[in-house]
Design an enzyme around this catalytic site. Sequence first.
Site, PDB file in Angstrom:
ATOM      1  N   GLY A 178      28.774  31.835  32.412  1.00  0.00           N
ATOM      2  CA  GLY A 178      27.539  32.617  32.548  1.00  0.00           C
ATOM      3  C   GLY A 178      26.306  31.743  32.579  1.00  0.00           C
ATOM      4  N   GLY A 215      23.805  29.951  31.218  1.00  0.00           N
ATOM      5  CA  GLY A 215      23.467  29.392  29.908  1.00  0.00           C
ATOM      6  C   GLY A 215      22.052  28.851  29.842  1.00  0.00           C
ATOM      7  CE  LYS A 265      20.621  24.270  37.582  1.00  0.00           C
ATOM      8  NZ  LYS A 265      21.412  23.969  38.799  1.00  0.00           N
ATOM      9  CG  ASP A 294      18.878  21.811  25.863  1.00  0.00           C
ATOM     10  OD1 ASP A 294      19.295  22.304  26.934  1.00  0.00           O
ATOM     11  OD2 ASP A 294      18.370  20.676  25.795  1.00  0.00           O
ATOM     12  CG  ASP A 302      31.448  27.340  37.142  1.00  0.00           C
ATOM     13  OD1 ASP A 302      32.529  26.744  37.228  1.00  0.00           O
ATOM     14  OD2 ASP A 302      30.419  26.806  36.691  1.00  0.00           O
ATOM     15  CG  ASP A 325      24.916  25.336  40.117  1.00  0.00           C
ATOM     16  OD1 ASP A 325      23.728  25.695  40.266  1.00  0.00           O
ATOM     17  OD2 ASP A 325      25.652  25.808  39.246  1.00  0.00           O
TER      18      ASP A 325
HETATM   19  P1  AMP Z   1      27.208  23.646  35.905  1.00  0.00           P
HETATM   20  O1  AMP Z   1      28.521  22.929  35.930  1.00  0.00           O
HETATM   21  O2  AMP Z   1      26.007  22.760  35.799  1.00  0.00           O
HETATM   22  O3  AMP Z   1      27.081  24.599  37.034  1.00  0.00           O
HETATM   23  O4  AMP Z   1      27.150  24.491  34.561  1.00  0.00           O
HETATM   24  C1  AMP Z   1      28.277  25.018  33.932  1.00  0.00           C
HETATM   25  C2  AMP Z   1      27.909  25.929  32.800  1.00  0.00           C
HETATM   26  O5  AMP Z   1      27.178  25.225  31.792  1.00  0.00           O
HETATM   27  C3  AMP Z   1      27.051  27.116  33.181  1.00  0.00           C
HETATM   28  O6  AMP Z   1      27.494  28.200  32.425  1.00  0.00           O
HETATM   29  C4  AMP Z   1      25.668  26.689  32.757  1.00  0.00           C
HETATM   30  O7  AMP Z   1      24.830  27.771  32.500  1.00  0.00           O
HETATM   31  C5  AMP Z   1      25.961  25.889  31.505  1.00  0.00           C
HETATM   32  N1  AMP Z   1      24.925  24.904  31.185  1.00  0.00           N
HETATM   33  C6  AMP Z   1      24.656  23.765  31.842  1.00  0.00           C
HETATM   34  N2  AMP Z   1      23.637  23.099  31.251  1.00  0.00           N
HETATM   35  C7  AMP Z   1      23.245  23.841  30.176  1.00  0.00           C
HETATM   36  C8  AMP Z   1      22.238  23.698  29.161  1.00  0.00           C
HETATM   37  N3  AMP Z   1      21.412  22.647  29.120  1.00  0.00           N
HETATM   38  N4  AMP Z   1      22.150  24.679  28.249  1.00  0.00           N
HETATM   39  C9  AMP Z   1      22.956  25.733  28.271  1.00  0.00           C
HETATM   40  N5  AMP Z   1      23.915  25.936  29.183  1.00  0.00           N
HETATM   41  C10 AMP Z   1      24.061  24.999  30.134  1.00  0.00           C
HETATM   42 MG    MG Z   2      26.948  26.079  37.940  1.00  0.00          MG
END
Ligand code: AMP
Ligand code: MG
Length: 479
Positions: free
Chosen positions: A84, A86, A107, A119, A246, A256
């Site tokens: 989700g 985050g 974002k 964070d 995802d 992404d």
């Molecule tokens: P990504 O691989 O960058 O697409 O992210 C994978 C997951 O990690 C997603 O659910 C993002 O929302 C979460 N995510 C990445 N960076 C952060 C962050 N700094 N704080 C919270 N959730 C994060």
């Molecule tokens: Mg992602």
Amino acid sequence: MSFDDRFARELPEMAVSWQADEAPDPRLLVLNDGLATELGLDPASLRSPEGVRMLVGTAVPGGAKPVAQAYAGHQFGGFVPRLGDGRALLLGELVDAEGRPRDLHLKGSGRTPFSRGGDGLAAVGPMLREYVISEAMHALGIPTTRSLAVVATGRAVRRETLLPGAVLARVASSHLRVGSFQYAAATGDVDLLRRLADHAIARHHSQAADADNRYLALFEAVVAAQASLVARWVLVGFVHGVMNTDNTTISGETIDYGPCAFMEGYDPATVYSSIDHGGRYAYGNQPIVMEWNLARFAEALLPLLAEDQEQAVALAVEALGRFRPEYNAAWTAGMRAKLGLPEGLDDEVAASLVDDLLTLMAQSRVDLTSFFRSLGTAARGDAEPARLVVLDLAAFDGWLERWRALAPDAEVMDRTNPVYVPRNQLVEEALDAATAGDLAPFERLLEVVARPFDERPGLERYTTPAPEGAGPYRTFCGT
Ligand code: AMP
Ligand code: MG
């Protein structure tokens, strides 16, 4: 500005109403005027204090109901049932100048119920990186999410060091992912899964609605869109770096931009991401990985494909079987254009030319972007720039002779092979300067990559790979 909240209305189980964190001192770093206009937004009002507050999520425009979206996903092959948003929020959907719904998404806007240990924040460098690379991809004609703005928040973000924080305002034809379907399927609620599939059909693949088996038609449409997308990546040397399910869209847009990079020295095993130890997401693996991701999509859709489970599996397997031929057709057509080959040229002749060239390119690790561009010069009669970078000259001269005998079309080649891509070391240089407060190199880079095929004097440094001895380029996920 009138936002719809169709995702949240139709799929409330997958949307959590949420609001962005305060930004102590929001400052607009970059705004995409053209995209704003396309969305019916006035660039001047987006630059106003109220507009900037909207772009960091602290001023919610009338009618908008920001949500964090739920999704699941396979990350490096391991299933995570609850990922989700985050650190992101969907502000809502806008209708663009062509009448298409577009998501406006923030974002780096703070923690959400999906943040797990994170964070919820993002730093200026990585958000500007997504901005410039997504805009470069768009200029290359590759389907992608777009970037509307990056706003520095005035709040520090702790990574290895303290970095200035930022929010990226991103635009996508939607944020539906394979992981969204995996989430819905994992709940066991077939009605939710069906509503999600109907939502995706209406939004992206409306022709599927008329098919006998609309959900199978949806799957086939996504297979076709992703086969074409990954072929486009491979043709320009793009390495996504984190092709988790995802990060695989239903629309067929690239999404992404984390540890992504453009390959310089040609080598199919190229990996840039510091955490991709096994090379799962290496340049040359991308089609295989996409096929794997689409198999996960098929699994999620099974309950909708047929009453009978065995029959559903048979339908899915057959449809997934189209990925390889569709990918090959897209890639082959792209390679033929890159080499300016004439229409109607025999398939086997074309295939052997392409294969032999790739072998030579790999042997010499030629810089992919400038090498193809120099072949355009060779098609016009001057093969020296291309010959200069190939080791086995006897073999290359033989290849050149075969190829030039076909009268390659240099105009087609120049429209297909970019001069300018966001080269890794120039991106880093621009982001380092921006993080230290100087946006000029970033703005310059953005201008250069916005017109990738249009060679201009004075931009030679944007056409050359990193100097030898610069060491392997590494990208980081801790964005
Ligand atoms: P990504 O691989 O960058 O697409 O992210 C994978 C997951 O990690 C997603 O659910 C993002 O929302 C979460 N995510 C990445 N960076 C952060 C962050 N700094 N704080 C919270 N959730 C994060
Ligand atoms: Mg992602």
